[in-house]
Write a protein that holds these residues in place. Sequence first.
Motif, PDB file in Angstrom:
ATOM      1  N   PRO A   4     -13.229  27.516  22.971  1.00 36.84           N
ATOM      2  CA  PRO A   4     -13.024  26.315  22.727  1.00 36.84           C
ATOM      3  C   PRO A   4     -14.445  25.727  22.003  1.00 36.84           C
ATOM      4  O   PRO A   4     -15.371  26.370  22.062  1.00 36.84           O
ATOM      5  CB  PRO A   4     -12.917  25.728  23.777  1.00 36.84           C
ATOM      6  CG  PRO A   4     -13.165  26.623  25.044  1.00 36.84           C
ATOM      7  CD  PRO A   4     -13.302  27.963  24.233  1.00 36.84           C
ATOM      8  N   LYS A   5     -14.354  24.579  21.473  1.00 35.33           N
ATOM      9  CA  LYS A   5     -15.504  23.962  21.015  1.00 35.33           C
ATOM     10  C   LYS A   5     -16.076  22.514  21.987  1.00 35.33           C
ATOM     11  O   LYS A   5     -15.209  22.007  22.395  1.00 35.33           O
ATOM     12  CB  LYS A   5     -15.326  23.624  19.411  1.00 35.33           C
ATOM     13  CG  LYS A   5     -15.090  24.929  18.722  1.00 35.33           C
ATOM     14  CD  LYS A   5     -15.038  24.501  17.145  1.00 35.33           C
ATOM     15  CE  LYS A   5     -15.277  26.024  16.299  1.00 35.33           C
ATOM     16  NZ  LYS A   5     -14.688  25.785  15.150  1.00 35.33           N
ATOM     17  N   LEU A   6     -17.245  22.401  21.526  1.00 33.11           N
ATOM     18  CA  LEU A   6     -17.670  21.212  22.137  1.00 33.11           C
ATOM     19  C   LEU A   6     -17.592  19.965  21.192  1.00 33.11           C
ATOM     20  O   LEU A   6     -17.897  20.126  20.005  1.00 33.11           O
ATOM     21  CB  LEU A   6     -19.357  21.091  22.598  1.00 33.11           C
ATOM     22  CG  LEU A   6     -19.719  22.305  23.532  1.00 33.11           C
ATOM     23  CD1 LEU A   6     -21.097  22.228  23.846  1.00 33.11           C
ATOM     24  CD2 LEU A   6     -18.944  22.559  24.769  1.00 33.11           C
ATOM     25  N   LEU A  12     -17.103  18.861  15.964  1.00 34.69           N
ATOM     26  CA  LEU A  12     -16.629  19.989  16.915  1.00 34.69           C
ATOM     27  C   LEU A  12     -17.562  21.304  16.576  1.00 34.69           C
ATOM     28  O   LEU A  12     -17.665  21.936  15.609  1.00 34.69           O
ATOM     29  CB  LEU A  12     -15.035  20.146  16.813  1.00 34.69           C
ATOM     30  CG  LEU A  12     -14.135  19.210  17.342  1.00 34.69           C
ATOM     31  CD1 LEU A  12     -12.943  19.554  16.557  1.00 34.69           C
ATOM     32  CD2 LEU A  12     -14.235  19.240  18.872  1.00 34.69           C
ATOM     33  N   ILE A  13     -18.495  21.657  17.727  1.00 38.32           N
ATOM     34  CA  ILE A  13     -19.332  22.591  17.351  1.00 38.32           C
ATOM     35  C   ILE A  13     -19.204  23.987  18.629  1.00 38.32           C
ATOM     36  O   ILE A  13     -18.732  23.831  19.345  1.00 38.32           O
ATOM     37  CB  ILE A  13     -20.852  21.945  17.585  1.00 38.32           C
ATOM     38  CG1 ILE A  13     -20.992  21.498  18.812  1.00 38.32           C
ATOM     39  CG2 ILE A  13     -21.066  21.077  16.652  1.00 38.32           C
ATOM     40  CD1 ILE A  13     -22.530  21.392  19.205  1.00 38.32           C
ATOM     41  N   THR A  14     -20.045  24.982  18.040  1.00 40.17           N
ATOM     42  CA  THR A  14     -20.168  25.803  19.073  1.00 40.17           C
ATOM     43  C   THR A  14     -21.484  26.190  18.937  1.00 40.17           C
ATOM     44  O   THR A  14     -22.285  25.716  18.400  1.00 40.17           O
ATOM     45  CB  THR A  14     -19.194  27.158  18.680  1.00 40.17           C
ATOM     46  OG1 THR A  14     -19.201  28.159  19.793  1.00 40.17           O
ATOM     47  CG2 THR A  14     -19.738  27.872  17.386  1.00 40.17           C
ATOM     48  N   ILE A 185      -9.481  22.725  29.781  1.00 42.89           N
ATOM     49  CA  ILE A 185      -8.772  21.341  29.526  1.00 42.89           C
ATOM     50  C   ILE A 185      -9.690  20.151  29.071  1.00 42.89           C
ATOM     51  O   ILE A 185      -9.387  19.429  28.328  1.00 42.89           O
ATOM     52  CB  ILE A 185      -7.793  21.159  30.726  1.00 42.89           C
ATOM     53  CG1 ILE A 185      -6.943  19.979  30.316  1.00 42.89           C
ATOM     54  CG2 ILE A 185      -8.795  20.625  31.884  1.00 42.89           C
ATOM     55  CD1 ILE A 185      -5.631  20.218  30.861  1.00 42.89           C
ATOM     56  N   GLY A 186     -10.839  20.307  29.810  1.00 41.39           N
ATOM     57  CA  GLY A 186     -11.841  19.122  29.375  1.00 41.39           C
ATOM     58  C   GLY A 186     -12.100  19.269  27.725  1.00 41.39           C
ATOM     59  O   GLY A 186     -12.105  18.185  27.208  1.00 41.39           O
ATOM     60  N   LEU A 187     -12.510  20.356  27.231  1.00 44.99           N
ATOM     61  CA  LEU A 187     -12.800  20.426  25.947  1.00 44.99           C
ATOM     62  C   LEU A 187     -11.654  20.283  25.046  1.00 44.99           C
ATOM     63  O   LEU A 187     -11.672  19.407  23.911  1.00 44.99           O
ATOM     64  CB  LEU A 187     -13.452  21.697  25.638  1.00 44.99           C
ATOM     65  CG  LEU A 187     -14.711  22.135  26.260  1.00 44.99           C
ATOM     66  CD1 LEU A 187     -15.330  23.304  25.680  1.00 44.99           C
ATOM     67  CD2 LEU A 187     -15.903  21.067  26.695  1.00 44.99           C
ATOM     68  N   ASN A 204     -18.506  12.664  24.283  1.00 45.07           N
ATOM     69  CA  ASN A 204     -19.162  13.837  24.150  1.00 45.07           C
ATOM     70  C   ASN A 204     -18.748  14.838  25.419  1.00 45.07           C
ATOM     71  O   ASN A 204     -18.869  14.588  26.361  1.00 45.07           O
ATOM     72  CB  ASN A 204     -20.482  13.724  24.049  1.00 45.07           C
ATOM     73  CG  ASN A 204     -21.078  12.898  22.942  1.00 45.07           C
ATOM     74  OD1 ASN A 204     -21.160  12.958  21.823  1.00 45.07           O
ATOM     75  ND2 ASN A 204     -21.100  11.260  23.288  1.00 45.07           N
ATOM     76  N   SER A 205     -18.419  15.997  24.826  1.00 40.08           N
ATOM     77  CA  SER A 205     -18.216  17.035  25.831  1.00 40.08           C
ATOM     78  C   SER A 205     -19.274  18.033  25.902  1.00 40.08           C
ATOM     79  O   SER A 205     -19.526  18.756  24.923  1.00 40.08           O
ATOM     80  CB  SER A 205     -16.745  17.779  25.633  1.00 40.08           C
ATOM     81  OG  SER A 205     -16.659  18.349  24.219  1.00 40.08           O
ATOM     82  N   LEU A 206     -20.248  17.951  26.903  1.00 40.45           N
ATOM     83  CA  LEU A 206     -21.219  18.560  26.908  1.00 40.45           C
ATOM     84  C   LEU A 206     -21.515  19.761  28.062  1.00 40.45           C
ATOM     85  O   LEU A 206     -21.438  19.323  29.322  1.00 40.45           O
ATOM     86  CB  LEU A 206     -22.246  17.715  27.371  1.00 40.45           C
ATOM     87  CG  LEU A 206     -23.842  18.334  27.447  1.00 40.45           C
ATOM     88  CD1 LEU A 206     -24.399  19.183  26.455  1.00 40.45           C
ATOM     89  CD2 LEU A 206     -24.829  17.230  27.952  1.00 40.45           C
TER      90      LEU A 206
END
Length: 476
Positions: A4-6, A12-14, A185-187, A204-206
Amino acid sequence: MLQPKLLINGQLITTNDFVPVINPTTNAIIAQVPQINEPDAINEVFYQAHQAFLTYSKTSLQYRIDLLQAFADEISKHQTELADLLVLEIAKSPKDSLQEVLRTVEYMHETIAVYQEMVNNPLTFSPKDLKTPNKNAVFHRVPYGVVLAISPFNYPLNLLMTKLAPALITGNTVVFKPATQGSLIGLKIAELAHKVNYPKGVINSLMTNARQNGILLASNPYVRVMNFTGSAKVGHLLAKHTQNVHLILELGGKDPAFVLDDADLDLASREIIKGAFSYSGQRCTAIKRVLVSQKNHDQLVIKMLEQLKQITVGLPHENPVVGPLISAGSLQYNLDLIDDAIEHQATILTPVKYEIANNLLHPVLIDHVNAMMRVAHEEPFGPILPILVYKDYDDAIEMINASEFGLQASIFTQDEVLAQTLAMRIEAGTININKASSRGPDILPFLGVKNSGFGVQGVKDALTSMTNLKGIVFNK
Ligand code: G3H
């Protein structure tokens, strides 16, 4: 292997730094989740979230309602996929996983309705209220800024959204850090937020190594609200490092079921067993100790053992009540608590059966527990339930209040007046009469006292907790 990505500042990044997510049912690695661990990069996330706040907080309420509605619709559309992720990464049964998704969507709808109502009815003061002619006042609710949301593994969708929805609709922006088990699930939720076009920097998902960087997150100067669900130890450590931050902390619990002498023991045993063992006892509001007098002890034990036959045990796809615990560490911790109780002469009423390969522990009822035993006061977050005998009601209240925790409690009795009197003496956020403790219905205020938490949640109270008052006083 899932990768998954942030979602960071609208992208959306890795990264090239990963943390594995483990399937509790098999102990196999199922995903590699990217993390951001460099302090400058972490600080930049908060800076951008603050920049986003400067514009997002000025958007119209209708715009934010439409976005949250679209977000809820998107979650609804993906309900099967989301439920499958919960089964995979936290070993919740498919039935309960789907229930969590549906509850979350309903929470979002309730948030929209309640906030509209709050905005339409601001706090007002007439000249008569103020006892001053030519003066009146209105107090609106305004967002604080950047919300740091840290969510746990056990309700990784619901307890994330109970932080996101009130923050977003009121105009705050959010940096959230989900538990590693619960990050898939969060991401995914952040991806759906991106899909419905939340502006960049608003969500932002950190993912980061929280042991290493937790304090860096909590002490970031752009953080204005911290909403944390997790252990008391971590919650207090982070809270200590915040500066002028509004805190909402949901920490541990040791919810007692207090069975009075006139209780309906059929009802009590049914509620206690359900309340103690659903989702393997991995609920903050699970019943975590039973207090009964000598008079009712034997009968209650017989009835609880009878009720225990209804508690199915198995792997998630079998939709059991008790399934794999979240990790090998959690299984070991529960086994240690049982060993300690045995060493201190407790009576184990059920065979201690467990399967290391899938972190499965069958329900364990532990009788003749006393304060010397760890299980009397520690929170197992697993399917083990201690039974303690009290001498009289004063003794029971003393035992209940000796706990460092005070989330919820249950009292079983047919005497409503006595129930109310005793409820007022119990140090806990909410007392449930003739019912197992539970957070829902979500419209109710949800809070803990002592080491169980700080601040109030629940649909309306979370909206209040995430906003400040802003008064305008008119003088004619
Ligand atoms: O783990 C804590 C959850 O908030 C429990 O929610 O009592 O509605 O199952 P619930």
